[in-house]
Scaffold this motif. Sequence first.
Motif, PDB file in Angstrom:
ATOM      1  N   GLN A   1       0.798  -1.224   0.000  1.00 50.79           N
ATOM      2  CA  GLN A   1       0.000   0.000   0.000  1.00 50.79           C
ATOM      3  C   GLN A   1       0.838   1.285   0.000  1.00 50.79           C
ATOM      4  O   GLN A   1       0.541   2.201  -0.770  1.00 50.79           O
ATOM      5  CB  GLN A   1      -0.980  -0.003   1.174  1.00 50.79           C
ATOM      6  CG  GLN A   1      -2.082  -1.025   1.009  1.00 50.79           C
ATOM      7  CD  GLN A   1      -3.011  -1.091   2.204  1.00 50.79           C
ATOM      8  OE1 GLN A   1      -3.045  -0.185   3.039  1.00 50.79           O
ATOM      9  NE2 GLN A   1      -3.762  -2.175   2.288  1.00 50.79           N
ATOM     10  N   PRO A   2       1.910   1.385   0.812  1.00 52.87           N
ATOM     11  CA  PRO A   2       2.707   2.618   0.765  1.00 52.87           C
ATOM     12  C   PRO A   2       3.342   2.858  -0.606  1.00 52.87           C
ATOM     13  O   PRO A   2       3.438   4.001  -1.057  1.00 52.87           O
ATOM     14  CB  PRO A   2       3.789   2.409   1.831  1.00 52.87           C
ATOM     15  CG  PRO A   2       3.244   1.358   2.725  1.00 52.87           C
ATOM     16  CD  PRO A   2       2.369   0.487   1.872  1.00 52.87           C
ATOM     17  N   LEU A   3       3.756   1.804  -1.272  1.00 48.96           N
ATOM     18  CA  LEU A   3       4.351   1.949  -2.612  1.00 48.96           C
ATOM     19  C   LEU A   3       3.302   2.416  -3.617  1.00 48.96           C
ATOM     20  O   LEU A   3       3.574   3.293  -4.449  1.00 48.96           O
ATOM     21  CB  LEU A   3       4.971   0.624  -3.059  1.00 48.96           C
ATOM     22  CG  LEU A   3       6.091   0.096  -2.152  1.00 48.96           C
ATOM     23  CD1 LEU A   3       6.494  -1.318  -2.563  1.00 48.96           C
ATOM     24  CD2 LEU A   3       7.278   1.025  -2.170  1.00 48.96           C
ATOM     25  N   LEU A   4       2.111   1.850  -3.538  1.00 43.65           N
ATOM     26  CA  LEU A   4       1.031   2.280  -4.434  1.00 43.65           C
ATOM     27  C   LEU A   4       0.670   3.733  -4.178  1.00 43.65           C
ATOM     28  O   LEU A   4       0.427   4.498  -5.125  1.00 43.65           O
ATOM     29  CB  LEU A   4      -0.192   1.383  -4.255  1.00 43.65           C
ATOM     30  CG  LEU A   4      -0.017  -0.063  -4.691  1.00 43.65           C
ATOM     31  CD1 LEU A   4      -1.214  -0.902  -4.262  1.00 43.65           C
ATOM     32  CD2 LEU A   4       0.193  -0.164  -6.195  1.00 43.65           C
ATOM     33  N   ASN A   5       0.669   4.126  -2.914  1.00 40.80           N
ATOM     34  CA  ASN A   5       0.379   5.527  -2.591  1.00 40.80           C
ATOM     35  C   ASN A   5       1.468   6.456  -3.120  1.00 40.80           C
ATOM     36  O   ASN A   5       1.172   7.567  -3.560  1.00 40.80           O
ATOM     37  CB  ASN A   5       0.182   5.711  -1.087  1.00 40.80           C
ATOM     38  CG  ASN A   5      -1.224   5.347  -0.670  1.00 40.80           C
ATOM     39  OD1 ASN A   5      -2.188   5.750  -1.310  1.00 40.80           O
ATOM     40  ND2 ASN A   5      -1.343   4.581   0.395  1.00 40.80           N
ATOM     41  N   GLN A   6       2.723   6.005  -3.113  1.00 40.12           N
ATOM     42  CA  GLN A   6       3.800   6.818  -3.686  1.00 40.12           C
ATOM     43  C   GLN A   6       3.587   7.014  -5.181  1.00 40.12           C
ATOM     44  O   GLN A   6       3.743   8.134  -5.695  1.00 40.12           O
ATOM     45  CB  GLN A   6       5.153   6.159  -3.455  1.00 40.12           C
ATOM     46  CG  GLN A   6       5.655   6.251  -2.044  1.00 40.12           C
ATOM     47  CD  GLN A   6       7.004   5.565  -1.898  1.00 40.12           C
ATOM     48  OE1 GLN A   6       7.854   5.639  -2.787  1.00 40.12           O
ATOM     49  NE2 GLN A   6       7.204   4.886  -0.780  1.00 40.12           N
ATOM     50  N   VAL A   7       3.233   5.948  -5.891  1.00 34.37           N
ATOM     51  CA  VAL A   7       2.976   6.060  -7.328  1.00 34.37           C
ATOM     52  C   VAL A   7       1.784   6.979  -7.562  1.00 34.37           C
ATOM     53  O   VAL A   7       1.824   7.877  -8.407  1.00 34.37           O
ATOM     54  CB  VAL A   7       2.763   4.667  -7.964  1.00 34.37           C
ATOM     55  CG1 VAL A   7       2.308   4.803  -9.411  1.00 34.37           C
ATOM     56  CG2 VAL A   7       4.034   3.840  -7.878  1.00 34.37           C
TER      57      VAL A   7
END
Length: 138
Positions: free
Chosen positions: A39-45
């Motif tokens: 989830q944090p990686l998707l939020n960064q994208v």
Amino acid sequence: MWQCPKCGREFKNRNQDHFCGEPPKTIDAYIAAQPESVQPLLNQVRNTIRAALPDAQERISWSMPTYWSKHNIIHFAAFKKHIGLYPGEKAIENFENRLTEYKRSKGAVQLPYDKPLPLSLITEIAKWCYETANCQRL
């Protein structure tokens, strides 16, 4: 034919990647349905694309987060080992020399979870897709 043991849908390819259950209606719902570690990686994208394309609408298209302005601009999606970024074939060709460390296909690039996300490159790709209208046509 292969049948998903979780949702029962049938596919031509064994272990076909897909979204089980009801497709998400918002990008928030899409991200919330992914593993907590992703989830944090998707939020960064998401935040990177939102900053690059402030006037684009966020949508779900083909069960993936999508940015739209008169047409689809760019999509992304979570997979088992990577985030798929879908800017389209012309974008992959245009940025090919900067994507050499990533697995690519005709209109997509795989961003593995075990490498830092190339956020500035994602910004450039998203802006290029918007400005040239050379986007992924799903």
